[in-house]
Motif scaffolding. Structure first.
Motif, PDB file in Angstrom:
ATOM      1  N   VAL A 123       1.329  -1.274  -0.096  1.00  0.00           N
ATOM      2  CA  VAL A 123       0.297  -0.272   0.158  1.00  0.00           C
ATOM      3  C   VAL A 123       0.840   0.824   0.185  1.00  0.00           C
ATOM      4  CG1 VAL A 123      -1.925   1.392   1.455  1.00  0.00           C
ATOM      5  CG2 VAL A 123      -1.913  -1.496   1.421  1.00  0.00           C
ATOM      6  N   GLY A 171      -5.306   4.641   2.641  1.00  0.00           N
ATOM      7  CA  GLY A 171      -4.569   3.845   2.046  1.00  0.00           C
ATOM      8  C   GLY A 171      -4.236   3.195   3.917  1.00  0.00           C
ATOM      9  N   ALA A 211      -5.077  -0.555   4.362  1.00  0.00           N
ATOM     10  CA  ALA A 211      -3.937  -1.621   4.517  1.00  0.00           C
ATOM     11  C   ALA A 211      -4.309  -2.698   5.729  1.00  0.00           C
ATOM     12  CB  ALA A 211      -3.039  -0.797   4.781  1.00  0.00           C
ATOM     13  N   ALA A 236       2.981  -1.167   4.388  1.00  0.00           N
ATOM     14  CA  ALA A 236       2.879   0.216   4.106  1.00  0.00           C
ATOM     15  C   ALA A 236       4.206   1.200   3.795  1.00  0.00           C
ATOM     16  CB  ALA A 236       1.467   0.729   5.015  1.00  0.00           C
ATOM     17  N   VAL A 240      -1.738  -1.401  -3.520  1.00  0.00           N
ATOM     18  CA  VAL A 240      -2.567  -0.090  -3.914  1.00  0.00           C
ATOM     19  C   VAL A 240      -1.928   0.489  -3.659  1.00  0.00           C
ATOM     20  CG1 VAL A 240      -4.620   0.281  -2.354  1.00  0.00           C
ATOM     21  CG2 VAL A 240      -4.152  -1.786  -2.199  1.00  0.00           C
TER      22      VAL A 240
END
Length: 410
Positions: free
Chosen positions: A17, A24, A28, A40, A141
């Motif tokens: 992420v 975000g 996550a 992340a 992502v």
């Protein structure tokens, strides 16, 4: 390298992420809740706006109960002073609770997503470090949002407000108000006055209990043309205008700004210049404001992200289209709405919202949070009748602007 990198042999889905703003972090957290290995990347370790609001019907069952700091049914006030209680609960979320949503590893470096899906960490010296086996992660992502230099719309939402202790707020002001379009006393000035409001967008007052014994009183410009440049003189003018209008609003409400315990400035783009072309076959997707989850005519985003994150992750995992609900047709329709708002002067904006706020609650809810293109279009058509009754010229301006074919930045 974090613990995440040492799990490269895991058979579980691996997800990266990019960016730990609200979208975000939510992505996550929910990815980790599925049993995925999640990393992340965010150089600051995460960030969160000062105030986050959403509609109660957008909240998923998995959200911790203490994430809701306050819940209430808000009123709206037309420019003529007519007050209406909306038939829908609004919530202010506790950003500290949102910031604690976890279950994933965090790397405080800058992540770079490449065209082939590889992810590279760039350290403080600017040297690239391959992200080991995670350069071929199953899911990526991208929730970076409006990074400096990003191609965003030259349309922004701006606001300036103060936080007061509840005991310093007069009792008659302690009524949650989502939008108050009345013009503060002293704002209708002659055109030869330097601080006349005629050349500025309409503002409205936003008054909410924050759930900790304080209230936010904020003056907002829903949308105005301005660039992301820090030295854009138009942005500076708009912020100065908001400060003036906030001062006059507080005077009307009987509030002394000297008693404020904090202030808040809001300034963000209403979305990306172009919606991203993600390739679902690679399990890569943009999420949040950068991916089109922000409503470009209202600035709402977090509620939509909360409501849709699990569907979004389902689609990524299935290598299917993970675009926001309604896809490009709804995004196009909402952008036409933003284009119309940007074409109005202050009086026309107030006439527009006086008409919009006269619609049935179901229509207001549909336009603000709905995901159906036909139903959103139906609300836009329904708006024509009350607006035409108020001012046919404003309706004609709306129709001409909607149909002119120019982009938002045009």
């Amino acid at each position: 390298m974090s613990q995440f990198g040492r799990r490269s042999g895991s058979p579980r889905t691996r997800a990266v992420v990019l960016g730990l703003g609200p979208a975000g972090r939510i992505a996550a957290h929910r990815a980790a809740a599925r049993g995925w290995d999640v990393m992340a990347l965010d150089p600051a370790g995460g960030s969160m706006p000062s105030t986050v609001g959403a509609w109660a019907h957008q909240l998923p069952a998995w959200l911790p109960a203490d994430a809701v700091a306050s819940r209430f049914r808000p009123s709206v006030v037309t420019s003529g002073g007519r007050r209406r209680l909306l038939d829908d609960d609004y919530v202010v979320l506790d950003t500290a609770v949102l910031s604690r949503l976890g279950g994933f590893d965090v790397c405080r470096e800058r992540g770079m997503r490449h065209a082939d899906g590889a992810v590279t960490i760039r350290d403080g010296d600017g040297d690239g470090e391959d992200f080991g086996a995670w350069t071929s992660s199953d899911v990526v992502v991208d929730a970076v949002g409006a990074a400096p230099g990003a191609a965003v719309l030259e349309a922004r939402q701006l606001a300036f407000g103060h936080v007061f202790r509840e005991i310093d707020v007069p009792e008659h002001v302690r009524v949650p108000v989502l939008m108050d379009f009345t013009v503060p006393t002293g704002s209708d000035l002659p055109p030869d006055r330097a601080d006349a409001t005629g050349s500025y967008p309409a503002t409205f007052s936003y008054r909410l209990p924050l759930g900790d014994g304080t209230w936010l009183i904020e003056e907002t410009i829903l949308a105005a043309r301005a660039s992301s440049g820090a030295d854009d003189p138009r942005r500076a003018e708009l912020h100065a205008h908001l400060h003036r209008m906030q001062s006059r609003r507080l005077a009307d409400l009987g509030l002394d700004p000297a008693r404020a315990i904090a202030d808040e400035t809001v300034d963000f783009p209403m979305g990306p210049r172009h919606l991203p072309d993600d390739d679902p076959r690679k399990g890569h997707g943009h999420f949040g404001a950068v991916g089109g989850w922000m409503h470009p005519a209202t600035g709402y985003c977090v509620g939509a992200v909360l409501a849709d994150v699990d569907r979004f992750l389902d689609q990524l995992e299935a290598r299917a289209d993970a675009s926001p609900p309604g896809g490009r047709p709804l995004a196009w329709l909402r952008r036409r709405g933003l284009h119309v708002l940007l074409g109005f002067d202050a009086d026309q904006t107030r006439e527009f919202f006086d008409s919009f706020l006269s619609l049935p609650d179901a229509a207001i809810r549909e336009y603000l949070t709905g995901t159906s293109t036909p139903r959103t279009l139906a609300v836009m058509v329904a708006l024509a009748m009350p607006l035409g009754r108020r001012n046919p010229k404003t309706l004609a301006r709306l129709l001409a602007t909607f149909a002119d074919g120019k982009p938002v930045d045009g």
